[in-house]
Write a protein that holds these residues in place. Structure first.
Motif, short mmCIF file in Angstrom:
data_model
loop_
_atom_site.label_atom_id
_atom_site.label_comp_id
_atom_site.label_asym_id
_atom_site.label_seq_id
_atom_site.Cartn_x
_atom_site.Cartn_y
_atom_site.Cartn_z
N VAL A 1 60.23 46.91 46.54
CA VAL A 1 61.24 46.71 47.59
C VAL A 1 61.47 48.01 48.36
O VAL A 1 61.49 48.04 49.59
CB VAL A 1 62.57 46.20 46.98
CG1 VAL A 1 63.69 46.24 48.02
CG2 VAL A 1 62.39 44.77 46.47
N LEU A 2 61.64 49.11 47.64
CA LEU A 2 61.92 50.39 48.28
C LEU A 2 60.69 50.94 49.00
O LEU A 2 60.81 51.55 50.07
CB LEU A 2 62.44 51.40 47.26
CG LEU A 2 63.78 51.05 46.61
CD1 LEU A 2 64.20 52.13 45.62
CD2 LEU A 2 64.87 50.86 47.67
N ASP A 3 59.51 50.73 48.42
CA ASP A 3 58.29 51.19 49.07
C ASP A 3 58.09 50.48 50.41
O ASP A 3 57.73 51.10 51.42
CB ASP A 3 57.07 50.95 48.18
CG ASP A 3 57.00 51.90 47.00
OD1 ASP A 3 57.75 52.90 46.99
OD2 ASP A 3 56.20 51.64 46.07
N GLU A 4 58.35 49.18 50.42
CA GLU A 4 58.21 48.41 51.66
C GLU A 4 59.20 48.89 52.72
O GLU A 4 58.86 49.08 53.89
CB GLU A 4 58.42 46.93 51.37
CG GLU A 4 58.27 46.03 52.59
CD GLU A 4 58.52 44.57 52.28
OE1 GLU A 4 58.23 43.74 53.15
OE2 GLU A 4 59.01 44.26 51.17
N ALA A 5 60.45 49.11 52.29
CA ALA A 5 61.47 49.57 53.22
C ALA A 5 61.15 50.98 53.73
O ALA A 5 61.29 51.28 54.92
CB ALA A 5 62.84 49.55 52.55
#
Length: 296
Positions: A215-219
């Motif tokens: 989730v954080l990598d995508e964001a």
């Protein structure tokens, strides 16, 4: 004694800063989402905050697109009852003092550039990551509004035309990937967990949880893409990340890594956390109030 009031209208609460000159005398949060019939109550709260002091000026942030020539709100996705209203004129009439309305992202950016993390840097871009995503370019102490007052809506730059629907009517906007509700929604979709805060995703990622990291990598990748375009167009000397998500640090390292990995001709500026916290918008509104008080 005369005082200045800075009012930051938000999706879940209203923040008020009271200043005498450049000294902050009081900061308070008015709980609850302000509604269409709430301006008289807000005015009463402002008079209460001032006590017996004379109100020299009021600045009000608007979470949306504002025509700063006429003062009329063109579009507010998160507070749609503001659409078509001259908030400054209404507040001025209710409070009995000069008032000015300002885009919330530009207000926060002005405060961070003049008083906070950007102090001493003449060319600063401030990105506010919270429920929504907004930004502003501040040069020599002036937040640029754009030709039609619509500058700063970086959260509504579409990165994926086939992506998730956004409240603005487009699909795949940056806000649908990095806004706090979007981060929590993606976390829930991956794990089935409900509730919580963005910090819980960060804690899980630090503990090695692959879903949280995804989730954080995508964001982080989406935000790096948006900022790389911004660097190419504006060439800021400093980027400040503010708002609840920006200041938490959950994305900053990922954004910096993404910028460094993908930059070619770009001069990548330092990316730093904001220094004024959740009061940046209200502090910026108070700065604007001081200017309108002098002009008035």
């Amino acid at each position: 004694m005369t005082v200045l009031l800075g009012v930051d209208l938000g999706g879940s609460s209203t923040k008020v800063v009271l200043q005498h000159g450049s000294t902050v005398r009081d900061q308070r949060v008015l709980p609850g989402r302000l509604s269409a019939d709430g301006l008289p109550g807000l005015a009463a709260a402002l008079r209460d905050a001032a006590g017996g002091d004379e109100i020299a000026g009021v600045g009000v942030t608007v979470p949306g697109i504002l025509d700063e020539t006429t003062g009329v709100v063109r579009r507010s996705v998160n507070l749609p009852w503001l659409d078509g209203r001259d908030v400054a004129a209404e507040v001025s009439a209710l409070v009995g003092a000069p008032a000015v309305a300002m885009h919330d992202g530009r207000a926060a950016a002005l405060a961070e550039a003049v008083l906070g993390a950007g102090r001493g840097t003449r060319d600063v871009y401030v990105l506010t990551l919270g429920t929504g995503v907004a930004g502003a370019h501040v040069v020599d102490g002036s937040a640029r509004p754009g030709a039609h007052g619509a500058a700063g809506e970086i959260g509504h730059v579409s990165l994926d035309p086939e992506g998730l629907p956004c409240g603005c009517g487009q699909r795949g906007c940056l806000e649908t990937v990095v806004g706090a509700p979007s981060l929590l929604r993606r976390w829930q979709q991956r794990t089935g967990r409900t509730g919580g805060a963005v910090s819980a995703i960060s804690d899980a990622a630090d503990a090695g949880d692959p879903d949280a990291r995804a989730v954080l990598d995508e964001a982080g990748a989406a935000l790096a893409t948006a900022l790389l375009g911004l660097v190419a167009v504006l060439d800021p000397g400093l980027v400040v990340l503010g708002g609840g998500v920006g200041e938490s640090g959950v994305l900053r390292a990922r954004v910096e890594a993404g910028l460094r990995a993908r930059a070619t001709f770009h001069v990548v500026p330092p990316v730093v956390p904001a220094g004024l916290g959740r009061w940046a918008g209200a502090r910026g509104a108070a700065l604007a109030a001081g200017r309108v008080a002098v002009a008035g």
